[in-house]
Design a protein around this motif. Structure first.
Motif, mmCIF file in Angstrom:
data_model
loop_
_atom_site.group_PDB
_atom_site.id
_atom_site.type_symbol
_atom_site.label_atom_id
_atom_site.label_comp_id
_atom_site.label_asym_id
_atom_site.label_seq_id
_atom_site.Cartn_x
_atom_site.Cartn_y
_atom_site.Cartn_z
ATOM 1 N N GLY A 89 0.802 -1.070 0.078
ATOM 2 C CA GLY A 89 0.054 -0.060 -0.107
ATOM 3 C C GLY A 89 0.713 1.302 -0.075
ATOM 4 N N GLU A 90 0.253 2.346 -0.321
ATOM 5 C CA GLU A 90 0.820 3.538 -0.428
ATOM 6 C C GLU A 90 1.384 4.175 1.011
ATOM 7 N N SER A 91 0.635 3.905 1.816
ATOM 8 C CA SER A 91 1.095 4.097 3.314
ATOM 9 C C SER A 91 2.314 3.819 3.460
ATOM 10 N N SER A 92 2.423 2.273 3.362
ATOM 11 C CA SER A 92 3.649 1.822 3.734
ATOM 12 C C SER A 92 4.938 2.315 2.914
ATOM 13 N N ARG A 93 4.499 2.481 1.616
ATOM 14 C CA ARG A 93 5.833 3.028 0.827
ATOM 15 C C ARG A 93 6.191 4.509 1.129
ATOM 16 N N ILE A 94 5.368 4.941 1.793
ATOM 17 C CA ILE A 94 5.433 6.505 2.148
ATOM 18 C C ILE A 94 6.617 6.367 3.487
ATOM 19 N N THR A 95 5.947 5.389 4.538
ATOM 20 C CA THR A 95 6.738 5.083 5.591
ATOM 21 C C THR A 95 8.212 4.633 5.323
ATOM 22 N N LYS A 96 8.225 3.639 4.422
ATOM 23 C CA LYS A 96 9.802 3.234 4.004
ATOM 24 C C LYS A 96 10.676 4.405 3.606
ATOM 25 N N ALA A 97 9.841 5.206 2.881
ATOM 26 C CA ALA A 97 10.799 6.701 2.409
ATOM 27 C C ALA A 97 11.193 7.227 3.562
ATOM 28 N N VAL A 98 10.271 7.760 4.590
ATOM 29 C CA VAL A 98 10.544 8.282 5.938
ATOM 30 C C VAL A 98 11.757 7.696 6.406
ATOM 31 N N VAL A 99 11.739 6.253 6.766
ATOM 32 C CA VAL A 99 12.841 5.692 7.399
ATOM 33 C C VAL A 99 14.225 5.654 6.788
ATOM 34 N N GLU A 100 13.963 5.467 5.666
ATOM 35 C CA GLU A 100 15.291 5.126 4.863
ATOM 36 C C GLU A 100 15.685 6.590 4.055
ATOM 37 N N GLN A 101 14.884 7.513 3.833
ATOM 38 C CA GLN A 101 15.641 8.555 3.192
ATOM 39 C C GLN A 101 15.360 10.019 4.087
ATOM 40 N N PHE A 102 14.064 10.142 4.591
ATOM 41 C CA PHE A 102 14.056 11.468 5.495
ATOM 42 C C PHE A 102 14.972 11.316 6.458
ATOM 43 N N SER A 103 14.994 10.354 7.204
ATOM 44 C CA SER A 103 16.141 10.136 8.339
ATOM 45 C C SER A 103 17.437 10.417 8.051
ATOM 46 N N ARG A 104 17.713 10.098 6.876
ATOM 47 C CA ARG A 104 19.214 10.049 6.384
ATOM 48 C C ARG A 104 19.511 11.672 5.770
ATOM 49 N N TYR A 105 18.694 12.344 5.306
ATOM 50 C CA TYR A 105 18.775 13.338 4.728
ATOM 51 C C TYR A 105 18.659 14.588 5.922
ATOM 52 N N PHE A 106 17.824 14.113 6.907
ATOM 53 C CA PHE A 106 17.682 15.488 7.998
ATOM 54 C C PHE A 106 17.975 15.192 9.408
ATOM 55 N N LEU A 107 18.442 14.124 9.671
ATOM 56 C CA LEU A 107 18.933 13.615 10.899
ATOM 57 C C LEU A 107 20.500 13.211 10.856
ATOM 58 N N VAL A 108 21.440 13.328 11.829
ATOM 59 C CA VAL A 108 22.764 13.016 11.708
ATOM 60 C C VAL A 108 23.008 11.849 12.201
ATOM 61 N N GLN A 109 22.470 11.172 13.326
ATOM 62 C CA GLN A 109 22.402 10.051 13.884
ATOM 63 C C GLN A 109 21.130 9.269 14.131
ATOM 64 N N PRO A 110 20.381 8.998 13.016
ATOM 65 C CA PRO A 110 18.887 8.565 13.215
ATOM 66 C C PRO A 110 18.804 7.252 13.848
#
Length: 357
Positions: free
Chosen positions: A203-224
């Motif tokens: 589902g779409e929600s799971s794909r957005i969640t995946k992006a949050v964990v794998e991409q957002f955390s990497r781009y905006f947090l130092v040690q996520p």
């Protein structure tokens, strides 16, 4: 001067969403029915750049199915000459649109949709307020509605046009959205910053969640790190991290979809990021933000160490456009299709800008 063949309205309507994929700026103005009729009117009038023929928006609103059926070159020429004359026009009782619709055709379909995406060319030297005809299709774009081109040949022609004329940013967004939509019935693997992994329901929600964990955390947090993740089939909590941070996470509370933490010693105090994943509803509104803050304070967090993020798939997607007015001030908005960018809804209470802190 030759006249282009006039395709069926259904052909234009079906091809516009293929030419302008999800992720294209102002896509909604490029693919709706009134845009298809705008393109069709330009083709009917031979308004292809280089032909020295141009239209004005009133021709779109005055066009009718009856006129469209008069397809000989002489009939088309006569109608265009009449529409460009200063004679008082008799409108067909079957005209496509009301007279006051021409501003929508001009300001939305043409000015916000087709011109920025290089599908329509505006005649230079014509004042904005002038009623003189000044719009024509870009030739390569008009060729995409040739009904003799079908199947793989059409797909190749559209792909070539997109690479040549759509912006690199638009194509990057479109690629990400398309890749996220692939295998929509498959479970979604998510790799945490720690290296551990889980799978989420399709589902779409799971794909957005995946992006949050794998991409957002990497781009905006130092040690996520992922403190909490929730979806229909999973409630994932990191007990070691919760214990180390001396926190109390009450799972009976209405927790967000994802809770991230930034553990970077160089950043000072730990930053806690509440993320709501939105596919249809449930953004971080002011009420939701206050509720999450109350949960955070009860769990042992401090207000100045909290951040709030609403994650959508794309700026052009209907959930964001429909819910933007509900988003809380002093929160962030992030899109999976543009992972390195972020929107900050900054209120007057914020005295200085920073990163998420």
């Amino acid at each position: 001067m030759t006249w282009p063949a006039v395709p069926a309205l259904s052909t234009v309507t079906e091809r516009l969403p293929l030419i302008f994929p999800e992720g294209v700026e102002n896509r909604q103005y490029c693919i709706r029915e009134s845009t298809a009729k705008t393109v069709l009117t330009m083709i009917y009038c031979g308004a292809i750049h280089g032909s020295n023929r141009w239209i004005r928006p009133s021709q779109v609103v005055d066009m009718s199915d009856t006129q469209l059926a008069l397809s000989s070159h002489a009939e088309r020429e006569a109608w265009c000459v009449y529409m460009h004359s200063n004679k008082k026009k008799e409108r067909s009782p079957k005209a496509w649109y009301a007279v006051n619709s021409r501003e929508q055709i001009r300001d939305e379909n043409i000015a916000r949709g087709l011109i920025p995406n290089q599908a329509v060319i505006e005649r230079p030297g014509i004042p904005t307020t002038s009623s003189r005809p000044k719009y024509a299709l870009q030739p390569e774009f008009s060729a995409l509605f040739d009904e003799s081109i079908q199947g793989e040949f059409l797909a190749a022609a559209i792909s070539d046009w997109q690479l040549r004329f759509l912006s690199a940013a638009a194509m990057a967004r479109a690629t990400i959205i398309r890749n996220n939509a692939v295998a929509s019935t498959d479970r979604v693997p998510v790799v945490f910053p720690s290296g551990s992994a889980i799978t989420l329901a399709p589902g779409e929600s799971s794909r957005i969640t995946k992006a949050v964990v794998e991409q957002f955390s990497r781009y905006f947090l130092v040690q996520p790190a992922v403190l909490w993740l929730s979806e229909s089939a999973n409630k994932v909590i990191d007990p070691t991290l919760v214990h180390a941070l001396h926190l109390h996470i009450d799972q009976s509370k209405s927790l967000p979809d994802v809770i991230l933490v930034d553990l970077s010693p160089a950043s000072g105090d730990i930053l806690v990021v509440f993320v709501e994943v939105v596919h249809t509803d449930g953004p971080i509104s002011q009420q939701r933000k206050e509720a999450l803050e109350a949960i955070a304070l009860e769990a042992g967090f401090e207000t100045e160490h909290l951040a709030y993020v609403t994650a959508f798939s794309d700026r052009s997607a209907s959930p964001y456009r429909g819910l933007a007015h509900n988003l809380a001030w002093d929160s962030f908005v992030w899109f999976a299709s543009e992972p390195v960018n972020i929107i900050m809804l900054r209120s007057d209470s914020q005295k200085k800008l920073s990163q998420l802190r």
